[in-house]
Every structure is written in C-alpha cells, then in structure tokens.
Design an enzyme around this catalytic site. Structure first.
Site, PDB file in Angstrom:
ATOM      1  N   THR A 121       0.851  -1.195   0.000  1.00  0.00           N
ATOM      2  CA  THR A 121       0.000   0.000   0.000  1.00  0.00           C
ATOM      3  C   THR A 121       0.883   1.239   0.000  1.00  0.00           C
ATOM      4  O   THR A 121       1.726   1.410   0.885  1.00  0.00           O
ATOM      5  CB  THR A 121      -0.917  -0.018   1.234  1.00  0.00           C
ATOM      6  OG1 THR A 121      -1.654  -1.241   1.201  1.00  0.00           O
ATOM      7  CG2 THR A 121      -1.878   1.149   1.229  1.00  0.00           C
ATOM      8  N   GLU A 149      -3.508  -5.105  -2.738  1.00  0.00           N
ATOM      9  CA  GLU A 149      -4.098  -6.289  -2.099  1.00  0.00           C
ATOM     10  C   GLU A 149      -5.233  -5.850  -1.185  1.00  0.00           C
ATOM     11  O   GLU A 149      -5.184  -4.773  -0.615  1.00  0.00           O
ATOM     12  CB  GLU A 149      -3.024  -7.066  -1.316  1.00  0.00           C
ATOM     13  CG  GLU A 149      -2.176  -6.248  -0.329  1.00  0.00           C
ATOM     14  CD  GLU A 149      -2.773  -6.125   1.061  1.00  0.00           C
ATOM     15  OE1 GLU A 149      -3.758  -6.810   1.342  1.00  0.00           O
ATOM     16  OE2 GLU A 149      -2.251  -5.319   1.859  1.00  0.00           O
ATOM     17  N   ALA A 250     -19.980  -3.114  16.367  1.00  0.00           N
ATOM     18  CA  ALA A 250     -19.438  -2.143  17.318  1.00  0.00           C
ATOM     19  C   ALA A 250     -18.482  -2.867  18.255  1.00  0.00           C
ATOM     20  O   ALA A 250     -18.627  -4.063  18.504  1.00  0.00           O
ATOM     21  CB  ALA A 250     -20.572  -1.509  18.103  1.00  0.00           C
ATOM     22  N   CYS A 258      -3.015  -2.602   8.902  1.00  0.00           N
ATOM     23  CA  CYS A 258      -3.423  -1.770   7.756  1.00  0.00           C
ATOM     24  C   CYS A 258      -4.191  -0.513   8.153  1.00  0.00           C
ATOM     25  O   CYS A 258      -3.767   0.595   7.839  1.00  0.00           O
ATOM     26  CB  CYS A 258      -4.305  -2.580   6.819  1.00  0.00           C
ATOM     27  SG  CYS A 258      -3.380  -3.634   5.739  1.00  0.00           S
ATOM     28  N   ARG A 325      -0.134  -5.735  16.102  1.00  0.00           N
ATOM     29  CA  ARG A 325       0.098  -4.365  15.649  1.00  0.00           C
ATOM     30  C   ARG A 325      -1.139  -3.492  15.879  1.00  0.00           C
ATOM     31  O   ARG A 325      -2.236  -3.848  15.480  1.00  0.00           O
ATOM     32  CB  ARG A 325       0.512  -4.361  14.167  1.00  0.00           C
ATOM     33  CG  ARG A 325       1.970  -4.758  14.007  1.00  0.00           C
ATOM     34  CD  ARG A 325       2.376  -4.852  12.573  1.00  0.00           C
ATOM     35  NE  ARG A 325       1.860  -6.070  11.972  1.00  0.00           N
ATOM     36  CZ  ARG A 325       2.063  -6.413  10.705  1.00  0.00           C
ATOM     37  NH1 ARG A 325       2.758  -5.610   9.914  1.00  0.00           N
ATOM     38  NH2 ARG A 325       1.579  -7.536  10.220  1.00  0.00           N
TER      39      ARG A 325
HETATM   40  C1  UDX Z   1      -8.000  -4.942   6.627  1.00  0.00           C
HETATM   41  C2  UDX Z   1      -8.886  -4.945   5.362  1.00  0.00           C
HETATM   42  O1  UDX Z   1     -10.067  -5.706   5.615  1.00  0.00           O
HETATM   43  C3  UDX Z   1      -8.118  -5.500   4.183  1.00  0.00           C
HETATM   44  O2  UDX Z   1      -8.912  -5.415   2.998  1.00  0.00           O
HETATM   45  C4  UDX Z   1      -6.861  -4.676   4.009  1.00  0.00           C
HETATM   46  O3  UDX Z   1      -6.112  -5.135   2.914  1.00  0.00           O
HETATM   47  C5  UDX Z   1      -6.018  -4.704   5.281  1.00  0.00           C
HETATM   48  O4  UDX Z   1      -6.805  -4.247   6.377  1.00  0.00           O
HETATM   49  P1  UDX Z   1      -7.330  -6.690   8.507  1.00  0.00           P
HETATM   50  O5  UDX Z   1      -6.570  -5.585   9.156  1.00  0.00           O
HETATM   51  O6  UDX Z   1      -6.688  -8.013   8.391  1.00  0.00           O
HETATM   52  O7  UDX Z   1      -7.741  -6.282   7.012  1.00  0.00           O
HETATM   53  O8  UDX Z   1      -8.643  -6.930   9.342  1.00  0.00           O
HETATM   54  P2  UDX Z   1     -10.214  -6.637   9.274  1.00  0.00           P
HETATM   55  O9  UDX Z   1     -10.910  -7.924   9.416  1.00  0.00           O
HETATM   56  O10 UDX Z   1     -10.570  -5.807   8.134  1.00  0.00           O
HETATM   57  O11 UDX Z   1     -10.411  -5.843  10.632  1.00  0.00           O
HETATM   58  C6  UDX Z   1      -9.706  -4.651  10.918  1.00  0.00           C
HETATM   59  C7  UDX Z   1     -10.053  -4.145  12.295  1.00  0.00           C
HETATM   60  O12 UDX Z   1     -11.400  -3.682  12.340  1.00  0.00           O
HETATM   61  C8  UDX Z   1      -9.946  -5.204  13.396  1.00  0.00           C
HETATM   62  O13 UDX Z   1      -9.387  -4.611  14.547  1.00  0.00           O
HETATM   63  C9  UDX Z   1     -11.382  -5.609  13.645  1.00  0.00           C
HETATM   64  O14 UDX Z   1     -11.588  -6.097  14.938  1.00  0.00           O
HETATM   65  C10 UDX Z   1     -12.091  -4.280  13.429  1.00  0.00           C
HETATM   66  N1  UDX Z   1     -13.517  -4.424  13.032  1.00  0.00           N
HETATM   67  C11 UDX Z   1     -13.858  -4.991  11.841  1.00  0.00           C
HETATM   68  C12 UDX Z   1     -14.506  -3.909  13.859  1.00  0.00           C
HETATM   69  O15 UDX Z   1     -14.218  -3.365  14.941  1.00  0.00           O
HETATM   70  N2  UDX Z   1     -15.810  -4.003  13.466  1.00  0.00           N
HETATM   71  C13 UDX Z   1     -16.181  -4.574  12.295  1.00  0.00           C
HETATM   72  O16 UDX Z   1     -17.383  -4.604  12.000  1.00  0.00           O
HETATM   73  C14 UDX Z   1     -15.160  -5.089  11.446  1.00  0.00           C
END
Ligand code: UDX
Length: 447
Positions: A121, A149, A250, A258, A325
C-alpha cells in the site's frame, strides 16, 4: 487455469508469502526473495514466520513450484516482479517507502520486458515516481502496474483466491493484460484503470471500512446513552441493500497492520496536497477514544483501578491472528497499568512480550481470571464464548465481564450471575455501583 509464468516476489512477509503461495496454487513458478537470512532458512525448512490459517498448507502443497532466496539476481527469470514490502508510517504520518526504493535498487537488469507490480500500500503518486526512477536507471523494459491487495488477516488465502475484485492500474495496456493473465482461473470483476486511481482505490476502500466501524461505534455510544441496543440497530441497518451488513460490529476499536497506518497515510497525503480530510480525522479520533472507553466502564463498576486485578482476554487485534500491531489490548494494558491496576492477560496465539511489559500472561482463561475484579473480552476468540461459566464465576473475586466485542449473550451472562456490560447495549441499573467515575473522554485521550 492461467498460463504458467514465473513470478518474483520482493518480501517474504505476510503479503509476499500469501501472494507467492497463491500464485503457485494457480500454477505459476514463484521465487520469493527476502533480505533476512533467518526468514529464508525458516521457510526453506517449512517453518512459518507468523500465524495465517491455510497458508502453511498452500506453501507445502506447492513446494515444488516455490523457491526462496536471498539473491535478487535469481529474479532475472521472472516475468512479473511483485513488490510486497512494508510501508510503515514515518514520524510525519507519511508512508515510509524506503523498502520500496531498496527493492528497486535490487531489480535485475534483463533484456526482455518485465512488469513491476506494486502490491504494497503506497501513497497516490508513487507509481509516477517509480516510473521516473525506472527511466532514470535506464530500465526502459520494465513496465509498472499498481495491483493493491485487499487481504484480510486470518482469511488471506481465501481473499486472494476468491476476491471481490482485482484492481489493475497501469500506464500501458500490455502490462495490465500481462498482470490480469496471471490471475487466470479466478472468476471476479477486474477493474482496469490508471495507476493513480488504483492506488486511491486501496486507500479509499480501507478508509471507508474504517468509517463504517467508527460510525457504528459512535452509534453504540449514543445507544448506551439512550438505552438502545447497537447489535439490534446494526441488524436493522444491514438489511438495507444500500448499506449492507458488513463492518457494522461495534466494539473496542479497530487495530491491525493496515487500518491505523493507512488512515494516517491518507490523511497525510490529503494534507500534503492542501486538503484537510475532516471526516477521516474524526474517524481516527473516534477510534482512539473507543479503545479507552473500557477504562470508564471498569471505573463505573469497580471504582478506582489502583490495586484492582483486571484480566484482558484476547490480545491480538482480532481473532484468527497472532498479530498485535495497533491492537487495542496494548492501549488498554498500558492505561490500566498507569492507573495502578494489576493486568492479567491471556491469548491463544499472540505473545506480546515486551510490548505488554508489566502485564502477566497466563496459559488458560481460568488462570487469567483467578482472583480478578473484572474480565475484559478484548478479542473475539471462540474460546471466550463460554466465558460466563460456573468455573469462571467461582474463580473471579468479582464476577464482572466487560465485553469489548459483544461476543456474549447479555441475558445469559446475567443469568449466570455476572455483572455484564457490552458495547452499545443496555446496562441494567442494578449493575452500576454507586461510586461512579465518569471521565471526560478528551482528558483520557490527552493523557
Ligand atoms: C483490513 C482490510 O479488511 C483489508 O482489505 C486490508 O487489505 C487490510 O486491512 P485486517 O486488518 O486483516 O484487514 O482486518 P479486518 O478484518 O478488516 O479488521 C480490521 C479491524 O477492524 C480489526 O481490529 C477488527 O476487529 C475491526 N472491526 C472490523 C470492527 O471493529 N468491526 C467490524 O465490523 C469489522
């Protein structure tokens, strides 16, 4: 099935290994290059540097098609070179592209056309800079494609092989076609566009997902104030086809490798161009405050935290990964320790070590909650679904559960004799101790 090509990968990190493994699964020959000898040694002997479900199997199954190396010259054979290196934030909030530039320095010189593909990214405008750098080095045979990605940790293999879309931004059509062909066998819409737009698609997608999370977290906070239940509200919102049900859970705030980094990078990118991205600034701030709300909830139930034992259950930034992280658990642990609380911690896979200095890690949930004044669900691990049990009730000094992920059924937890508080869900007045310590959120943040 795609016509078999040779693909070089810069960076044996999480994105690089998922990308390499999945391209091998699609039938390509893959050469993964990293600069860390221990990592290459580990991979050659089948050891994984991190936890990602399904990835060890993909790498093992395609062993014959994947080669690991320290030597960039081996990438000479590659038709396409994917850059999968880190782009961490600098002190200014810009993305640090030094690993990208190092990869460029290591590019092999070849006579035939190669395509350099950016998976990392990067800020919008990076493609233009890389193109200029390639020209400056006389690498006129190297095409450039932005192919971001959208892999989510814990389900990255599935996200790669069954994606919602593939985004390909290129300066030249032949390069876009060459990269599209590599994904042959995957049925999904392909968005072919210019390089800057492809770079922006990645940043905007993440920013929008984060906006949804901060939005539902603020709705949750209002729900708490007015007696509504955010889980019901999200359910009711999600059926609207214009809104959809995703990213409306929530909780305790988003973390990970990311979202926090990419939101800062986009905010900084906008402000470098003279634009104040007000909405994104609010999204980030709401998230920081959300991580700290658990402290207030604890204070509301058990008063001053000095000397209190608090069990943090789940440390990874989300379930299904050992990644710490920007995990809310780290912020919570240090706030609790600063208040003088004793922090007891448990996670099935994450091992925080120095990151959570002062906290004591336990092997089982039961040990972590023994003698505790409160148990906080920080990560939505399946192992915690049965937390409101007789054993836990007996083990705790005070049967209080703060559910940062709305994982438990409030009625069941209460029926099992626990004082229970989720995020954005009604709290029965009997559970609130008389001594309340409402804190100004701003003051919390400024500590
Ligand atoms: C994210 C993106 O989904 C992905 O497309 C990108 O390339 C990298 O970042 P990731 O960080 O692996 O992926 O996790 P994700 O499942 O998206 O969750 C990110 C954060 O949001 C987590 O801390 C999760 O607990 C939180 N989250 C997610 C919420 O608090 N509520 C939700 O409804 C969804």
């Amino acid at each position: 099935m795609a016509e078999s090509r040779t693909i070089g990968i810069f960076g044996a990190g999480w994105v690089g290994l998922v990308t390499g493994g999945c391209f091998a699964e699609l039938g390509h020959q893959v050469i993964v290059r990293d600069v860390v000898p221990e990592r290459i040694d580990a991979l050659e002997t089948g050891r994984m540097p991190f936890h990602e479900p399904g990835l060890p199997e993909v790498l093992e199954r395609n062993r014959a098609r994947i080669r690991y190396t320290l030597d960039a010259r081996e990438l000479t054979e590659a038709d396409a070179l994917f850059i999968c290196v880190q782009t961490p934030p600098t002190y200014s909030g810009d993305a640090d592209l030094s690993y990208v530039w190092t990869a460029l320095d290591d590019l092999p010189r070849v006579e035939r056309r190669q395509v350099l593909v950016m998976k990392s990214t990067v800020p919008v405008g990076t493609g233009e800079k890389v193109r200029a750098a390639l020209e400056g080095r006389g690498l006129i045979n190297v095409g450039y494609v932005s192919n971001p990605e959208f892999l989510s940790e814990g389900r990255a293999v599935q996200d790669f092989l069954d994606p919602d879309r593939i985004v390909i931004g290129a300066f030249a059509d032949e390069d876009a076609s060459a990269v599209e062909a590599l994904y042959g066998g995957i049925e999904t819409p392909v968005v072919r566009t210019d390089v800057a737009s492809a770079e922006m698609i990645k940043l905007a997608a993440n920013a929008f997902l984060m906006t949804r999370i901060s939005f539902i977290n603020e709705i949750a906070n209002v729900c708490e104030a007015v007696g509504a239940d955010v889980v019901e509200v999200a359910r009711g919102i999600g059926y609207d086809h214009r809104l959809g049900p995703h990213f409306l859970r929530a909780g305790i705030g988003y973390g990970g490798s990311c979202f926090p980094k990419d939101s800062l990078a986009l905010k900084q990118l906008a402000s470098n161009s003279g634009y104040h991205f007000q909405l994104l600034a609010a999204v980030i701030e709401v998230n920081e405050l959300q991580k700290r709300r658990v402290i207030q909830k604890l204070q509301k139930h058990i008063g001053k935290l000095r000397g209190k034992k608090v069990a943090l259950l789940g440390l990874a930034f989300k379930a299904g990964t050992d990644d710490l992280r920007e995990a809310p658990s780290l912020v919570l642990a240090s706030r609790l320790l600063a208040e003088g609380a004793e922090v007891r911690a448990w996670d099935p896979v994450a091992r925080p070590g120095e990151l959570m200095k002062g906290a004591v890690l336990y092997d089982t949930v039961l040990e972590a909650v023994r003698g505790a004044d409160a148990a906080v669900i920080v990560t939505e691990w399946d192992e915690l679904r049965g937390l409101a049990s007789k054993d836990v009730h007996e083990a705790m000094a005070r049967p209080l559960i703060i559910d940062g992920r709305n994982l438990l059924d409030p009625a069941q937890a209460r029926a099992a004799g626990f004082a229970y508080e989720g995020i954005g869900r009604p709290t029965s007045p009997t559970e609130v101790l008389p001594e309340t310590h409402e804190r100004d959120l701003e003051a919390e943040l400024n500590r």
